[in-house]
Design an enzyme around this catalytic site. Sequence first.
Site, mmCIF file in Angstrom:
data_model
loop_
_atom_site.group_PDB
_atom_site.id
_atom_site.type_symbol
_atom_site.label_atom_id
_atom_site.label_comp_id
_atom_site.label_asym_id
_atom_site.label_seq_id
_atom_site.Cartn_x
_atom_site.Cartn_y
_atom_site.Cartn_z
ATOM 1 N N HIS A 11 -38.633 14.162 -30.775
ATOM 2 C CA HIS A 11 -37.862 15.002 -31.713
ATOM 3 C C HIS A 11 -38.180 14.679 -33.176
ATOM 4 C CE1 HIS A 11 -33.913 17.494 -31.723
ATOM 5 N NE2 HIS A 11 -34.665 17.807 -32.735
ATOM 6 N N TYR B 198 -29.114 18.498 -28.602
ATOM 7 C CA TYR B 198 -28.279 19.678 -28.862
ATOM 8 C C TYR B 198 -27.051 19.663 -27.944
ATOM 9 C CZ TYR B 198 -32.603 21.270 -31.147
ATOM 10 O OH TYR B 198 -33.724 21.361 -31.929
HETATM 11 P P1 NAP Z 1 -32.760 29.909 -37.133
HETATM 12 O O1 NAP Z 1 -33.287 30.278 -35.824
HETATM 13 O O2 NAP Z 1 -33.569 30.194 -38.352
HETATM 14 O O3 NAP Z 1 -31.323 30.563 -37.372
HETATM 15 C C1 NAP Z 1 -30.310 30.587 -36.414
HETATM 16 C C2 NAP Z 1 -29.073 31.201 -37.069
HETATM 17 O O4 NAP Z 1 -29.414 32.483 -37.599
HETATM 18 C C3 NAP Z 1 -27.911 31.425 -36.120
HETATM 19 O O5 NAP Z 1 -26.721 31.215 -36.842
HETATM 20 C C4 NAP Z 1 -28.049 32.896 -35.717
HETATM 21 O O6 NAP Z 1 -26.785 33.489 -35.457
HETATM 22 C C5 NAP Z 1 -28.652 33.494 -36.973
HETATM 23 N N1 NAP Z 1 -29.555 34.607 -36.644
HETATM 24 C C6 NAP Z 1 -30.494 34.643 -35.660
HETATM 25 N N2 NAP Z 1 -31.117 35.832 -35.647
HETATM 26 C C7 NAP Z 1 -30.556 36.563 -36.633
HETATM 27 C C8 NAP Z 1 -30.767 37.884 -37.095
HETATM 28 N N3 NAP Z 1 -31.666 38.682 -36.519
HETATM 29 N N4 NAP Z 1 -30.021 38.320 -38.135
HETATM 30 C C9 NAP Z 1 -29.099 37.512 -38.732
HETATM 31 N N5 NAP Z 1 -28.855 36.254 -38.329
HETATM 32 C C10 NAP Z 1 -29.579 35.777 -37.291
HETATM 33 O O7 NAP Z 1 -32.384 28.347 -37.235
HETATM 34 P P2 NAP Z 1 -32.390 27.116 -36.233
HETATM 35 O O8 NAP Z 1 -31.465 27.339 -35.122
HETATM 36 O O9 NAP Z 1 -32.217 25.930 -37.117
HETATM 37 O O10 NAP Z 1 -33.910 27.042 -35.713
HETATM 38 C C11 NAP Z 1 -34.350 27.680 -34.530
HETATM 39 C C12 NAP Z 1 -34.540 26.715 -33.396
HETATM 40 O O11 NAP Z 1 -35.521 25.734 -33.742
HETATM 41 C C13 NAP Z 1 -33.305 25.857 -33.090
HETATM 42 O O12 NAP Z 1 -32.302 26.585 -32.418
HETATM 43 C C14 NAP Z 1 -33.935 24.736 -32.309
HETATM 44 O O13 NAP Z 1 -34.230 25.148 -30.996
HETATM 45 C C15 NAP Z 1 -35.202 24.495 -33.136
HETATM 46 N N6 NAP Z 1 -35.013 23.483 -34.205
HETATM 47 C C16 NAP Z 1 -35.719 22.325 -34.103
HETATM 48 C C17 NAP Z 1 -35.571 21.333 -35.064
HETATM 49 C C18 NAP Z 1 -36.339 20.050 -34.928
HETATM 50 O O14 NAP Z 1 -36.035 19.073 -35.610
HETATM 51 N N7 NAP Z 1 -37.343 20.017 -34.079
HETATM 52 C C19 NAP Z 1 -34.715 21.519 -36.170
HETATM 53 C C20 NAP Z 1 -34.038 22.726 -36.256
HETATM 54 C C21 NAP Z 1 -34.211 23.703 -35.294
HETATM 55 P P3 NAP Z 1 -26.203 33.752 -33.958
HETATM 56 O O15 NAP Z 1 -26.453 32.505 -33.181
HETATM 57 O O16 NAP Z 1 -24.773 34.049 -34.216
HETATM 58 O O17 NAP Z 1 -26.922 34.943 -33.378
#
Ligand code: NAP
Length: 275
Positions: A109, A51
């Site tokens: 990962h 990241y």
């Molecule tokens: P997510 O958490 O489902 O969504 C994040 C997005 O949604 C951001 O743009 C955020 O905006 C927005 N958001 C968050 N809370 C919200 C709410 N209450 N209302 C409206 N919008 C909201 O997606 P993700 O970041 O893909 O997944 C979460 C975490 O999982 C990642 O950050 C990472 O740490 C991990 N991950 C791991 C992998 C892997 O391959 N292992 C892949 C993907 C993700 P703002 O930031 O503007 O608040």
Amino acid sequence: MVTLPDGTRVPALGQGTWRMGEDRRARKAEVAALRLGIELGMTLIDTAEMYGEGGAEEVVGEAVEGRRDGLFIVSKVYPHNAGRRAVAAACERSLRRLGIDTIDLYLLHWRGSVPLAETVEGFEALKHAGRIACWGVSNLDVADMEELWSVGGAACATNQVLYNVDERGIEFDLIPWCAERHIPIMAYSPVGQGGRLLRHKALAGIAARHGATPAQVAIAWTLRLPGVIAIPKAADPAHVRENAAAAALRLTEEDHATLDAAFPPPARKRPLAIL
Ligand code: NAP
């Protein structure tokens, strides 16, 4: 709370950091968002060397400086760094960026070309050296998990995979497989990255009934299973507050029936969905 195989208890709701650490101008707000989340009980923080190419780990490092106690920090190694020696070097770089002595949970990962046995060996050496407390994997489907077990991987503490109400494929086989072995699932993208999912009318209707938001319904839904940890990412403080409050939202049987009708559970094996 969720119990890891070694008995460590971690909060079922944590914070993600993907897309953090990519732009220095956003750094102050990202640090503040993570600190707010910590204050609101989301003391598990997920990051990765990928990241922001280390940038997100630096943001986490700044957010946790002076308040390490009681936090559970998860990071991930790139598959190309998952060899016996490379993983030790990658871990040291992550520790330096995070400003901590031990990573609580260190994940592969996704699977690359390094044999799983070699990565397990590298993780175990890091554990014995006290540089990580436990290790796990990410984006591994059942066949890969079986292989991991066959090469001494039974100490695996979690499998972090895509899981939200619109991505339920793992309910068919991976969730039961992990549950039988008491391995928690760490659900990534639990709010569908804040996109289309949150505009679905089924979520909106349930949210309205509870005086909640669609994102809170989406998070509460992932947390309905005992062995699931959800890690929504939010840099906007309003989102952080909303997400933290989702831990207290209890969905009813009627809500679950509505969601099952709108997003049917899998009836057959589907390949693991990956972002
Ligand atoms: P997510 O958490 O489902 O969504 C994040 C997005 O949604 C951001 O743009 C955020 O905006 C927005 N958001 C968050 N809370 C919200 C709410 N209450 N209302 C409206 N919008 C909201 O997606 P993700 O970041 O893909 O997944 C979460 C975490 O999982 C990642 O950050 C990472 O740490 C991990 N991950 C791991 C992998 C892997 O391959 N292992 C892949 C993907 C993700 P703002 O930031 O503007 O608040």
